[in-house]
Every structure is written in C-alpha cells, then in structure tokens.
Design a protein around this motif. Structure first.
Motif, PDB file in Angstrom:
ATOM      1  N   ALA A  60       0.836  -1.195   0.000  1.00 26.19           N
ATOM      2  CA  ALA A  60       0.000   0.000   0.000  1.00 26.19           C
ATOM      3  C   ALA A  60       0.873   1.247   0.000  1.00 26.19           C
ATOM      4  O   ALA A  60       1.922   1.281   0.652  1.00 26.19           O
ATOM      5  N   ILE A  61       0.437   2.257  -0.738  1.00 25.98           N
ATOM      6  CA  ILE A  61       1.140   3.542  -0.785  1.00 25.98           C
ATOM      7  C   ILE A  61       0.131   4.621  -0.427  1.00 25.98           C
ATOM      8  O   ILE A  61      -0.926   4.734  -1.048  1.00 25.98           O
ATOM      9  N   ALA A  62       0.448   5.427   0.588  1.00 25.54           N
ATOM     10  CA  ALA A  62      -0.418   6.545   0.984  1.00 25.54           C
ATOM     11  C   ALA A  62       0.413   7.826   0.934  1.00 25.54           C
ATOM     12  O   ALA A  62       1.045   8.211   1.922  1.00 25.54           O
ATOM     13  N   MET A  63       0.435   8.438  -0.242  1.00 25.98           N
ATOM     14  CA  MET A  63       1.230   9.642  -0.455  1.00 25.98           C
ATOM     15  C   MET A  63       0.478  10.567  -1.403  1.00 25.98           C
ATOM     16  O   MET A  63      -0.267  10.109  -2.265  1.00 25.98           O
ATOM     17  N   PRO A  84      -1.670   1.860  -4.746  1.00 28.17           N
ATOM     18  CA  PRO A  84      -1.781   3.278  -4.360  1.00 28.17           C
ATOM     19  C   PRO A  84      -3.182   3.582  -3.831  1.00 28.17           C
ATOM     20  O   PRO A  84      -4.177   3.220  -4.453  1.00 28.17           O
ATOM     21  N   LEU A  85      -3.245   4.226  -2.683  1.00 23.23           N
ATOM     22  CA  LEU A  85      -4.516   4.528  -2.027  1.00 23.23           C
ATOM     23  C   LEU A  85      -4.707   6.038  -1.888  1.00 23.23           C
ATOM     24  O   LEU A  85      -3.733   6.791  -1.793  1.00 23.23           O
ATOM     25  N   ASN A  86      -5.948   6.438  -1.866  1.00 22.94           N
ATOM     26  CA  ASN A  86      -6.287   7.846  -1.701  1.00 22.94           C
ATOM     27  C   ASN A  86      -5.794   8.331  -0.335  1.00 22.94           C
ATOM     28  O   ASN A  86      -6.254   7.833   0.702  1.00 22.94           O
ATOM     29  N   PRO A  87      -4.879   9.299  -0.298  1.00 20.28           N
ATOM     30  CA  PRO A  87      -4.352   9.745   0.998  1.00 20.28           C
ATOM     31  C   PRO A  87      -5.388  10.421   1.879  1.00 20.28           C
ATOM     32  O   PRO A  87      -5.148  10.645   3.065  1.00 20.28           O
ATOM     33  N   LYS A  88      -6.576  10.721   1.327  1.00 20.25           N
ATOM     34  CA  LYS A  88      -7.635  11.367   2.109  1.00 20.25           C
ATOM     35  C   LYS A  88      -8.592  10.369   2.755  1.00 20.25           C
ATOM     36  O   LYS A  88      -9.574  10.771   3.375  1.00 20.25           O
ATOM     37  N   LEU A 106       3.084  -0.762   4.192  1.00 20.12           N
ATOM     38  CA  LEU A 106       2.597   0.567   3.854  1.00 20.12           C
ATOM     39  C   LEU A 106       3.802   1.467   3.672  1.00 20.12           C
ATOM     40  O   LEU A 106       4.696   1.487   4.518  1.00 20.12           O
ATOM     41  N   ILE A 107       3.818   2.220   2.571  1.00 22.01           N
ATOM     42  CA  ILE A 107       4.875   3.210   2.358  1.00 22.01           C
ATOM     43  C   ILE A 107       4.264   4.597   2.486  1.00 22.01           C
ATOM     44  O   ILE A 107       3.245   4.915   1.868  1.00 22.01           O
ATOM     45  N   ILE A 108       4.897   5.436   3.326  1.00 20.02           N
ATOM     46  CA  ILE A 108       4.472   6.814   3.537  1.00 20.02           C
ATOM     47  C   ILE A 108       5.649   7.735   3.242  1.00 20.02           C
ATOM     48  O   ILE A 108       6.798   7.297   3.176  1.00 20.02           O
ATOM     49  N   LEU A 109       5.367   9.014   3.069  1.00 17.58           N
ATOM     50  CA  LEU A 109       6.422   9.999   2.859  1.00 17.58           C
ATOM     51  C   LEU A 109       6.644  10.751   4.161  1.00 17.58           C
ATOM     52  O   LEU A 109       5.683  11.262   4.763  1.00 17.58           O
TER      53      LEU A 109
END
Length: 508
Positions: A60-63, A84-88, A106-109
């Motif tokens: 999962a990517i939340a950025m 990729p997931l909606n960051p909202k 999960l990858i976050i920035l």
C-alpha cells in the motif's frame, strides 16, 4: 523510437528517455533525469527485497502527488505489487483496503498520514520514504521484521498494481493490472496523441487513480518525454504558475478540473498567450459539449475527449488529433482497442444500434481478482462489458448515452441523464448540473436535476427553457439548487447517490 512489441515489457522497460533528458520536474524539487530515475527504481526495489518484500506482495502507498510518489510507485511495482490509495481516506477506509488487499506493507512519505498509520495491522511493515540530496530512500519503521528476499525485478506477466472499482452500489472489486496491460495502454496513448520526447505533460490527476498513473505519467515516460508533477496535486490557483513556468505541451483532466480552470482563465491571459499546448485531454467522466467549446476557444487548442476504465488500464477510445476529424459529443474511436456494441443476450449489434459498449484489447485485464460471479457478468466471448450504453456511427466514432445503471427509467421510458445535462448546461445562468433518477410511487423513477447557478433563475424559467429542447417526459420534474455538486475522490459527480444525499423520497 517506441517499440511496437510491448507484450514482454515491464514498467522499467518503458523508461526509454535519453539518460540526460528530464524525466520528472516539479516546483521546488530537483529535476530527475532518466538515468537517475531508472537507477533509483532499481535501488529502491532492491531495498524493499532486503525488507522481505518481493513478488506477490501487495504494498500500500499513501502519499500525495509529487516526484516522490512517482518513484515510489515505480519501485514498488518493480519489486512486488503497488496498491496506491487515496491519501484522504479515513482510518476505517484504510483498514478496509489493507485487509482486502492482504497488504504486506505501507509506504508513507516522511511522517506520513495519521489515518493511514493508525490503520496498520500487526503483520504489516511501515516504510518511510525520505527525500535526500542524492534521491529518495526507504527506511523501515517499528519492530515488525520479515526475512530478507533475494533481489528480483518483476516480469511482464506479474501484477504491477491493484486498483479497486469505485464501488458506488456494491463492495469494490479488485482489478489486478499486469505490466503487459500497462505497457499496451501506454503505447496506445502515445499513438493516439503522437507523444514524443519533446512533450511535457502537466500531471494534475491524482496518482492513486489510473487516469493520472497511466495517461499523465506512464505514457509520457514511455515516450521519453517529461512529466511535470507538482507536489500535492491539482490546485486551480497554482495551476497557472506551473503552466507559465514549465510550459506543458498537454495535460489530461476530468471535466470538473477543466471547468475550474475555465473559471480562472480570464485572469491569466499572458500565460495562455505564451502557451505551448498542442492539445487538452478530458477523460474519466463525460465532458459537456458546451464546456469543450469554451475550452477550445479559451486555450486555442483542440480538446480531445477520451473514454477510459480501470479494467482497461485506462484508455479505450479517444478523439484524434487534427487534421483527423474531431467530433464533439463523441469519445472518438479505439486506438489499439476493438470496440463494439452488444445486446443483453451477448449478441453483437449492427453499426448504428444502441446497446452496451464492449471492448477487447491487450490493455484489458484478464478479470477481477477472486470474483467469478463478477467475471461471469463482465466478460462475454472475450469481450469486456463496460456497463456503458452507446452507439457507433458510420465513421466508427462512439457516442455514450450514460452508464446503464444511471439511465433513468421513467415509467418505461429510458432517459439518458447526459442528454438532459447537456441541454441545461447551455443556459447562461447555469454553472454545473447533474441530472439523476429520483424515486416515484407510480412511475418507479422520475427525472430530477441538481443545479449550481452563476446567475439567479427560478425553477419555472429553467423548466420552460428545457421544454424548447427536450420532450416533456425528459424535463426534470424538480430542480435542486445547490452551492456545489457532491463528488467522489477523483472528481466524479455522485449521480447514483444524489437522491439519497438529497433525502428524496418517492412521490406521486
């Protein structure tokens, strides 16, 4: 040169730009050249392998948008499967998607999004992406560990990313998109718009959505061109600064974004006068003809409406570039995609007859994941059933009359809400409109319309105007005047939910 054989291509193979040519640019970010981009993808994929993540793992990517999101997505897709997931999203929504995906990480920035982190499960890795002077780096957070995996990059048959259908009326379906699907789709888009290394695409669509990922980003990188990817994504005020600074040759957006830019265009005449736009592209929902005409007049460039779906790795049809005929009100014809019309029984219909739009092409996915019931409904004799109603004219151009499930059934009369929208939008007092089905005790459904005004007008006058262009049974029974239209995460109006949102009950 773009290779005509894309069957065995991965996303890394698509990055054909010259080593020193700019691949990614953004305000207040260093330019990333193709050589640097490719090396970062390889390095980060290997780093994920060391964290114990590899082929078959869902990441999962939340950025939010930005060069970091592009690099993370490509590295993740080359190591395992990007999600990729909606960051909202809310915490509950993140939790649902983690579980549905069986996400490994999960990858976050930087410090990331609190809701995304709060939804983490015990067996998921938390990976922090950080922008360093030498490029992006990944850092494992917390105590969760997995055994290191051998370094291995994805192949064309591997699933590059998992997206979900919108799920407006049922549980979202998982759409597994393989590298070869994405390679085919990017190639089709390049061919449609004659993209070259000289092109610069301004990416305003979110990079958790197939429109932004494939049309704006992958097709540009696959042509050797430059992607302009502002941090944070679309901003109707900041757009004009980006437009003037980076001089894009095209951009792709949903109608909502185009309309927001039109509203501010008169304040930015210098940026438009110096523009290097070859064309504008619209996709992901219907573009009213009146808006298309205003865009072309304002930007002095052709506006090409395209037709796309997640299940087709984005594009299926598009209007072509000049000097080929451009037909406003249609979504053009297939580029690398077979298009046909089918009846409910699965029979292909003759040209000119109305029915369900079906497609067949290498960019179409093999099927939904672990969902035999949905696959049985969606695939017939090798054709993917889009759920859209349309007709193909004598020149092969496709006109859409609406989603089959959005058609209004007024006592047996089937009414296209798009037809009603296009009439109402031509009234000078109307800013936006969304026609929809409202429950009715005797008719089953009746026509209503949600309207955003730019000048005062009453319901009586608007109904009188509609009667000049529509049969009486197509004219909305009631107009709902709103400050704004409710929209989904990618800007699509919520047509199917309007009656519920406005709390409309059945009436005689």
């Amino acid at each position: 040169m773009i290779s005509s054989d894309r069957k065995n291509k991965t996303l890394l193979d698509l990055l054909i730009g010259d080593d020193e040519h700019p691949a990614l640019v953004a305000p207040e970010r260093p330019t990333l050249k193709y050589k640097q981009l490719k090396q970062q993808i390889i390095d980060l994929a290997a780093q994920l392998n060391k964290f114990g993540i590899g082929c078959g793992d869902r990441i999962a990517i939340a950025m939010t948008n930005g060069p970091e999101m592009v690099v993370t997505f490509l590295a993740t897709a080359m190591c395992g499967t990007a999600a990729p997931l909606n960051p909202k999203y809310s915490q509950a929504e993140f939790a649902f998607y983690y579980e549905d995906l069986n996400a490994s990480a999960l990858i976050i920035l930087d410090e990331g999004i609190p809701a995304a982190k709060a939804a983490l499960t015990d067996n998921m890795l938390l990976i922090q992406a950080k922008l360093q002077p030498e490029g992006l780096s990944f850092h494992l957070q917390g105590d969760t560990k997995k055994d290191e995996r051998s370094t291995e990059l994805a192949q064309s048959e591997d699933i590059a990313m998992i997206l979900h259908t919108s799920g407006t009326t049922s549980r979202p379906k998982r759409v597994p998109i393989k590298h070869r699907n994405l390679a085919a789709s990017a190639g089709n888009i390049i061919g449609t718009y004659n993209l070259t290394a000289e092109d610069r695409a301004l990416c305003v669509m979110p990079l958790f959505h197939v429109h932004g990922l494939v049309a704006s980003m992958l097709s540009t990188l696959s042509s050797g061109g430059t992607v302009i990817v502002p941090v944070g994504g679309f901003n109707a005020l900041e757009f004009w600064k980006w437009f003037a600074e980076f001089q894009p040759t095209w951009y792709s957006a949903v109608p909502t974004m185009h309309q927001m830019l039109l509203a501010r265009a008169s304040r930015n005449p210098e940026a438009i006068a110096k523009s290097k736009l070859r064309f504008l592209r619209s996709s992901s929902s219907s573009l009213p003809t009146v808006v298309l005409e205003k865009l072309e007049t304002t930007f002095n460039a052709p506006v090409l409406e395209a037709y796309s779906m997640t299940e087709a790795s984005h594009q299926m049809t598009s209007n072509p570039l000049p000097p080929a005929e451009h037909k406003p009100g249609t979504v053009g014809y297939g580029f690398g995609v077979e298009i046909n019309i089918m009846d409910e029984a699965g029979n292909l219909l003759p040209q000119g007859e109305l029915g369900e739009v079906v497609v067949k092409a290498p960019n179409v996915v093999d099927g939904y994941e672990n969902n035999p019931e949905a696959n049985a409904k969606a695939f017939t004799n090798g054709w993917f059933r889009t759920g859209d109603q349309g007709v193909i004219d004598e020149s092969g151009y496709l006109s859409l009359t609406g989603r089959l499930k959005e058609l209004i059934n007024r006592g047996g009369e089937k009414i296209s809400p798009l037809e009603v929208d296009n009439v109402i939008l031509r009234h000078p007092a109307v800013e936006e409109v969304l026609s929809f089905a409202a429950p009715h005790k005797t008719l089953g459904e009746d026509v209503h319309a949600a309207v955003v005004l730019k000048e005062n007008i009453d319901e009586k006058e608007l109904r009188k105007y509609c009667l000049q262009y529509l049969a009486d049974f197509k004219v909305p029974r009631k107009f709902h005047f709103l400050e704004s239209l409710p929209r989904g995460a990618t800007g699509k109006p919520q047509r199917l939910k309007m009656a519920e949102l406005l709390k409309i009950t059945a009436e005689k």
